[in-house]
Design a protein around this motif. Structure first.
Motif, PDB file in Angstrom:
ATOM      1  N   GLN A 269       0.700  -1.281  -0.032  1.00 47.82           N
ATOM      2  CA  GLN A 269      -0.002  -0.048   0.282  1.00 47.82           C
ATOM      3  C   GLN A 269       1.032   1.230  -0.031  1.00 47.82           C
ATOM      4  O   GLN A 269       1.619   1.316   1.123  1.00 47.82           O
ATOM      5  N   ASP A 270       0.698   1.970  -0.916  1.00 47.33           N
ATOM      6  CA  ASP A 270       1.426   3.373  -1.253  1.00 47.33           C
ATOM      7  C   ASP A 270       0.592   4.362  -1.179  1.00 47.33           C
ATOM      8  O   ASP A 270      -0.740   4.287  -1.786  1.00 47.33           O
ATOM      9  N   PRO A 271       0.816   5.730  -0.815  1.00 45.38           N
ATOM     10  CA  PRO A 271      -0.068   6.730  -0.887  1.00 45.38           C
ATOM     11  C   PRO A 271      -0.675   7.167  -1.961  1.00 45.38           C
ATOM     12  O   PRO A 271       0.000   7.130  -3.263  1.00 45.38           O
ATOM     13  N   GLY A 272      -1.927   7.302  -2.094  1.00 42.12           N
ATOM     14  CA  GLY A 272      -2.766   7.648  -3.296  1.00 42.12           C
ATOM     15  C   GLY A 272      -2.709   6.289  -4.503  1.00 42.12           C
ATOM     16  O   GLY A 272      -3.293   6.503  -5.401  1.00 42.12           O
ATOM     17  N   MET A 273      -2.265   5.165  -3.934  1.00 44.40           N
ATOM     18  CA  MET A 273      -2.179   3.940  -4.894  1.00 44.40           C
ATOM     19  C   MET A 273      -3.156   2.874  -4.455  1.00 44.40           C
ATOM     20  O   MET A 273      -3.152   1.974  -5.214  1.00 44.40           O
TER      21      MET A 273
ATOM     22  N   PRO B 264      15.164   1.350  -2.678  1.00 34.86           N
ATOM     23  CA  PRO B 264      14.091   2.461  -1.832  1.00 34.86           C
ATOM     24  C   PRO B 264      12.718   2.385  -2.579  1.00 34.86           C
ATOM     25  O   PRO B 264      11.710   2.901  -1.895  1.00 34.86           O
ATOM     26  N   SER B 265      12.294   2.064  -3.946  1.00 34.68           N
ATOM     27  CA  SER B 265      11.066   2.042  -4.346  1.00 34.68           C
ATOM     28  C   SER B 265      10.012   0.797  -3.607  1.00 34.68           C
ATOM     29  O   SER B 265       8.883   0.983  -3.648  1.00 34.68           O
ATOM     30  N   GLN B 266      10.853   0.122  -3.016  1.00 33.69           N
ATOM     31  CA  GLN B 266      10.087  -0.878  -2.095  1.00 33.69           C
ATOM     32  C   GLN B 266       9.709  -0.580  -0.584  1.00 33.69           C
ATOM     33  O   GLN B 266       9.204  -1.396   0.064  1.00 33.69           O
ATOM     34  N   THR B 267      10.074   0.915  -0.542  1.00 35.92           N
ATOM     35  CA  THR B 267       9.536   1.468   0.927  1.00 35.92           C
ATOM     36  C   THR B 267       7.968   1.450   0.697  1.00 35.92           C
ATOM     37  O   THR B 267       7.469   2.076  -0.301  1.00 35.92           O
TER      38      THR B 267
ATOM     39  N   THR C 135      10.844   0.445   5.577  1.00 31.59           N
ATOM     40  CA  THR C 135      11.719   1.632   4.862  1.00 31.59           C
ATOM     41  C   THR C 135      12.943   1.226   4.332  1.00 31.59           C
ATOM     42  O   THR C 135      13.597   0.577   5.011  1.00 31.59           O
ATOM     43  N   VAL C 136      13.229   1.689   3.166  1.00 33.66           N
ATOM     44  CA  VAL C 136      14.609   1.234   2.345  1.00 33.66           C
ATOM     45  C   VAL C 136      15.403   2.662   2.178  1.00 33.66           C
ATOM     46  O   VAL C 136      14.774   3.392   1.563  1.00 33.66           O
ATOM     47  N   LEU C 137      16.429   2.653   2.784  1.00 36.93           N
ATOM     48  CA  LEU C 137      17.233   3.873   2.968  1.00 36.93           C
ATOM     49  C   LEU C 137      18.339   3.800   1.476  1.00 36.93           C
ATOM     50  O   LEU C 137      18.638   2.638   1.285  1.00 36.93           O
TER      51      LEU C 137
END
Lengths: 113, 115
Positions: B37-41, B83-86, B113-115
């Motif tokens: 779940q990502d914001p707005g998605m 990072p896209s997997q955050t 969170t992936v830094l």
């Protein structure tokens, strides 16, 4: 591609009002629809579902309406309470005999006391 | 009944690290799923399983692997985190049609969170 979407990202209502959350879907082959409620920090929680052979289904304070002609789904919440504040998702199932849901982007419902 | 339990609830990774998210259900459900779940998605399906020993790709499977060695567990692996997997990851399970438990039951989520 085909998708399930929502018209309003945020809906603000007063406590005691009736709320209506809308959802548009584009896959006419979908045969099952569900509304989920998601409170902050929690997973989605089932509210109510409806099959494509029905137009309306009622639960406790909630009603789901399905209009297959215009591919529209709505969730009505009667006498909205502060505890109803959450994000609401509609989802459609495109598989036969197996739950493989496609979710909309969600509508945030804010209830003011 | 605990329902659907996800571990860990929170994790911070560095790019390139690997990790596994564990999902356990005690409802004897046949079907299990991993969503992100990502914001707005909204929620997007990563992988799913229709039974022990089976897995299948969902909408966004790239960069993830899964295993269902036991009916009650569904593991989601990231071999080389990016990072896209955050995101917030949700596991869900459901029973077979006609069982009275065909509706998806979700876990509480795992924030990665992936830094």
């Amino acid at each position: 591609g085909e998708s399930v979407g929502l018209h309003l990202p945020t809906l603000s209502v007063q406590e005691g009002d009736n709320s209506i959350i809308n959802c548009a879907y584009s896959n006419s082959a979908s045969d099952y629809f569900i509304w989920y409620k998601q409170e902050s920090g929690k997973g989605p929680q089932f509210i109510i579902d409806i099959r494509s052979n029905m137009d309306k289904r009622q639960g406790q304070r909630v009603t789901v309406l399905l209009n297959k002609t215009v591919k529209h789904l709505s969730l009505q919440i009667a006498a909205t309470q502060p505890g109803d504040s959450a994000v609401y998702f509609c989802a459609e199932n495109r598989e036969t005999g197996f739950q493989k849901l496609v979710f909309g982007t969600g509508t945030r419902l804010l209830v003011s006391p | 009944n605990a329902g659907v339990t996800q571990t860990p609830k929170f994790r911070v990774l560095k790019t390139g690290q690997s990790m596994t998210l564990l999902c356990a259900q005690d409802m004897n459900h046949e079907y299990m799923y991993w969503y992100r779940q990502d914001p707005g998605m909204g929620l997007r399906l990563i992988h799913y399983s229709v039974g022990e020993g089976t897995t299948a790709k969902g909408e966004v499977p790239d960069g993830y692997n899964v295993s269902r060695l036991k009916k009650q567990n569904f593991l989601l692996g990231l071999e080389s985190a990016a990072p896209s997997q955050t995101s917030v990851y949700f596991c869900a399970s459901a029973g077979v049609k006609g069982s009275g438990a065909n509706v998806l039951t979700f876990g509480a989520g795992s924030r990665l969170t992936v830094l």
